[in-house]
Design a protein around this motif. Structure first.
Motif, short mmCIF file in Angstrom:
data_model
loop_
_atom_site.label_atom_id
_atom_site.label_comp_id
_atom_site.label_asym_id
_atom_site.label_seq_id
_atom_site.Cartn_x
_atom_site.Cartn_y
_atom_site.Cartn_z
N VAL A 25 -35.20 -41.25 71.95
CA VAL A 25 -34.26 -42.46 71.45
C VAL A 25 -34.00 -41.92 69.98
O VAL A 25 -34.93 -41.46 69.44
N ILE A 26 -32.84 -42.30 69.60
CA ILE A 26 -32.13 -41.84 68.14
C ILE A 26 -32.11 -43.44 67.45
O ILE A 26 -31.35 -44.27 67.96
N LEU A 27 -32.86 -43.68 66.53
CA LEU A 27 -32.88 -45.17 65.75
C LEU A 27 -32.04 -44.96 64.42
O LEU A 27 -32.48 -44.02 63.86
N GLY A 28 -31.33 -46.00 64.23
CA GLY A 28 -30.59 -45.84 62.78
C GLY A 28 -29.46 -46.82 62.70
O GLY A 28 -29.37 -47.76 63.58
N ALA A 29 -29.32 -47.11 61.39
CA ALA A 29 -28.38 -48.25 61.12
C ALA A 29 -26.83 -47.85 61.50
O ALA A 29 -26.88 -46.91 61.77
N ASN A 30 -26.06 -48.98 61.34
CA ASN A 30 -24.73 -48.31 61.62
C ASN A 30 -23.97 -47.58 60.68
O ASN A 30 -24.47 -47.77 59.51
N GLY A 31 -23.48 -46.54 60.99
CA GLY A 31 -22.81 -45.63 60.20
C GLY A 31 -23.80 -44.54 59.59
O GLY A 31 -23.68 -43.53 58.77
N ALA A 32 -25.16 -44.52 60.32
CA ALA A 32 -26.10 -43.46 60.03
C ALA A 32 -25.66 -42.06 60.53
O ALA A 32 -26.32 -40.96 60.18
N GLY A 33 -24.80 -42.05 61.44
CA GLY A 33 -24.43 -40.73 62.16
C GLY A 33 -24.93 -40.44 63.57
O GLY A 33 -24.99 -39.42 64.31
N LYS A 34 -25.28 -41.49 64.21
CA LYS A 34 -25.89 -41.48 65.65
C LYS A 34 -24.82 -40.99 66.80
O LYS A 34 -25.08 -40.09 67.29
N SER A 35 -23.74 -41.80 66.65
CA SER A 35 -22.88 -41.14 67.77
C SER A 35 -22.08 -39.97 67.28
O SER A 35 -21.88 -39.30 68.08
N THR A 36 -22.09 -39.47 65.91
CA THR A 36 -21.58 -38.21 65.46
C THR A 36 -22.44 -37.26 66.18
O THR A 36 -22.09 -36.08 66.58
N LEU A 37 -23.90 -37.44 66.20
CA LEU A 37 -24.72 -36.63 66.57
C LEU A 37 -24.58 -36.21 68.25
O LEU A 37 -24.55 -35.02 68.68
N SER B 174 -35.33 -50.15 73.94
CA SER B 174 -35.42 -48.54 73.92
C SER B 174 -36.86 -47.85 73.65
O SER B 174 -37.20 -46.99 74.31
N LEU B 175 -37.44 -48.48 72.63
CA LEU B 175 -38.95 -47.88 72.50
C LEU B 175 -39.93 -48.36 73.69
O LEU B 175 -40.64 -47.44 73.64
N ARG B 176 -39.67 -49.29 74.19
CA ARG B 176 -40.73 -49.38 75.50
C ARG B 176 -40.33 -48.43 76.70
O ARG B 176 -41.30 -48.21 77.19
N ILE B 177 -39.20 -48.10 76.74
CA ILE B 177 -39.00 -46.87 77.81
C ILE B 177 -39.07 -45.35 77.28
O ILE B 177 -39.16 -44.59 77.97
N ALA B 178 -39.03 -45.37 75.97
CA ALA B 178 -38.79 -43.92 75.40
C ALA B 178 -40.16 -43.29 75.46
O ALA B 178 -41.17 -43.85 75.15
N ASP B 179 -40.09 -41.74 75.34
CA ASP B 179 -41.53 -40.95 75.05
C ASP B 179 -41.59 -40.72 73.54
O ASP B 179 -42.57 -40.80 73.06
N ARG B 180 -40.58 -40.54 72.90
CA ARG B 180 -40.33 -40.24 71.72
C ARG B 180 -39.11 -40.85 70.74
O ARG B 180 -38.33 -41.32 71.59
N GLY B 181 -39.11 -40.78 69.51
CA GLY B 181 -37.77 -41.25 68.76
C GLY B 181 -37.90 -40.73 67.64
O GLY B 181 -38.73 -40.12 66.96
N TYR B 182 -36.62 -40.70 67.17
CA TYR B 182 -36.11 -40.01 65.80
C TYR B 182 -35.62 -41.12 65.05
O TYR B 182 -34.94 -42.13 65.54
N LEU B 183 -35.87 -41.19 63.56
CA LEU B 183 -35.16 -42.01 62.79
C LEU B 183 -34.07 -41.46 61.96
O LEU B 183 -34.31 -40.21 61.36
N LEU B 184 -32.84 -41.92 61.99
CA LEU B 184 -31.76 -41.25 61.39
C LEU B 184 -31.06 -42.03 60.22
O LEU B 184 -30.99 -43.29 60.54
N GLU B 185 -31.34 -41.60 58.90
CA GLU B 185 -30.83 -42.26 57.82
C GLU B 185 -29.76 -41.38 57.02
O GLU B 185 -30.11 -40.36 56.68
N ASN B 186 -28.57 -42.05 56.86
CA ASN B 186 -27.52 -41.29 55.96
C ASN B 186 -27.16 -39.98 56.51
O ASN B 186 -27.16 -38.91 55.77
N GLY B 187 -27.40 -39.68 57.78
CA GLY B 187 -27.03 -38.28 58.30
C GLY B 187 -28.18 -37.43 58.35
O GLY B 187 -27.85 -36.37 58.66
#
Length: 380
Positions: free
Chosen positions: A31-43, A198-211
């Motif tokens: 799972v990729i976590l981040g605020a709105n506009g952090a670049g998640k959909s772009t990734l 999402s964290l309950r079902i995920a194995d790992r996660g990444y935090l995305l901030e300002n791209g």
């Protein structure tokens, strides 16, 4: 299976993603976590080859670099995207939408097997194979979108905000379905606004901030990280179930005093007056006077000033009859009965025949009492 290295995206002069690196294994949810506009959909768009910006870096699937490839080539390689907003064909049936997902060459040889796998994962779709998709609920349409992506027989399933617009109950069903998809051996790259689920079902996660990816860890450790809880989970203890300290008891607010007004007793007294005439106090017991003989020449007892209510009602009724055009029947004078010495003195009935003046005065008094009864209004 999937490894992203130093992926960057630039829109004109704006850098939306800078040096992002991640990996997704077989049968793993990342799972990729981040605020709105952090670049998640772009990734996600850059990984799937549909990003409109300038993409640099590496997207390796089974050691094959996919950066710069056409979207359909990336689907053929084994990456399928479930876009934000589902993107289903609303005028087609469930079965037709799923069949369109098997257009890729890698899926045509085993179309029947893929369809059986999708309908096994989502039994509700099997029950509604002939139903038009636009008549289905949001959660059911999301199942169609995921099933259509799985029909391409992918190795990596990328989902962009799959729970967007769904009710909490449908979100729970959706994440349960993703857990079942994971058990089928697919790798899932998930961008999701619902960090707790999402964290309950995920194995790992990444935090995305300002791209930029600023942190990577296991899902359990991310869920228990105070910084992550504060930024994405609504405060400490939200993911672990720890109880928050009870708030300090607030002093009870003193109710405001009502504005000055009449007392309840005054209101009750006014209400009683509006209903009818005030009740007369009961007279105190007094010794009975000695009976006095009544003679014909004695003057009659004076009549009290307060009129009798029975006479007033009778007079008012007669007056109403006169207004309606009916003459009241004449009242015959009651016969005189002399009082006996053994009984208390009774108020004598005046002798109307003895004096015309006294008779006229009595009639005038009765008429005046009737007029008062007609104009009588209770006090308010």
């Amino acid at each position: 299976m999937l490894e992203v290295r130093n992926l960057s995206v630039i829109y004109g002069k704006h850098r939306a993603l800078h040096g992002a690196s991640l990996r997704v294994g077989k049968g793993e949810i990342v799972v990729i976590l981040g605020a709105n506009g952090a670049g998640k959909s772009t990734l996600l768009k850059a990984v799937c080859g549909i990003c409109e910006g300038h993409v640099t870096g590496e997207v390796l699937l089974e050691n094959t670099d996919l950066v710069g490839e056409k979207p359909h080539r990336i689907v053929e390689a084994g990456i399928a995207l479930v876009p934000e907003g589902r993107g289903v064909f609303g005028d087609l049936t469930v079965e037709e939408n799923l069949t369109l997902g098997a257009y890729a060459e890698r899926a045509r040889d085993d179309e029947a097997g893929n369809l059986h796998r999708v309908l096994s994962l989502f039994p509700k779709l099997g029950e509604r194979r002939k139903q038009t998709v636009r008549t289905m609920s949001g959660g059911e349409q999301q199942m169609v979108a995921i099933g259509r992506a799985m029909m391409s027989n992918p190795s990596i399933l990328a989902l962009d905000e799959p729970s967007l617009g769904l009710s909490p109950l449908l979100c729970k069903d959706l994440f349960q379905s993703l857990r079942v998809v994971k058990q089928a051996g697919l790798g899932i790259l998930l961008v999701e606004q619902n960090a707790k689920q999402s964290l309950r079902i995920a194995d790992r996660g990444y935090l995305l901030e300002n791209g930029e990816i600023v942190h990577e860890d296991d899902a359990d450790r991310l869920a228990n990280d105070p910084a992550v809880q504060k930024a994405y989970l609504g405060g400490g203890g939200a993911a672990t179930g720890a109880k928050r300290p009870a708030p300090a008891a607030m002093p009870k607010a003193t109710p405001p005093r009502p504005a000055a007004g009449p007392k309840p007793s005054d209101i009750a007294a006014a209400a009683m007056k509006s209903v009818g005439a005030p009740t007369r106090p009961a007279p105190t017991a007094a010794p009975a006077p000695k009976p006095a003989p009544v003679t014909k020449s004695a003057a009659p007892a004076p009549k009290p000033n307060t009129p009798n209510i029975t006479d007033l009602v009778a007079k008012a009724s007669a007056s109403a009859s006169r207004r309606n055009g009916a003459a009241p029947p004449p009242r015959a004078p009651a016969p005189l009965q002399p009082s006996t010495p053994s009984r208390p003195a009774q108020p004598s009935i005046p002798d109307f025949a003895s004096s015309s003046d006294r008779l006229r005065a009595m009639i005038e008094e009765i008429e005046a009492a009737a007029r008062r009864a007609e104009t009588y209004k209770p006090r308010r």
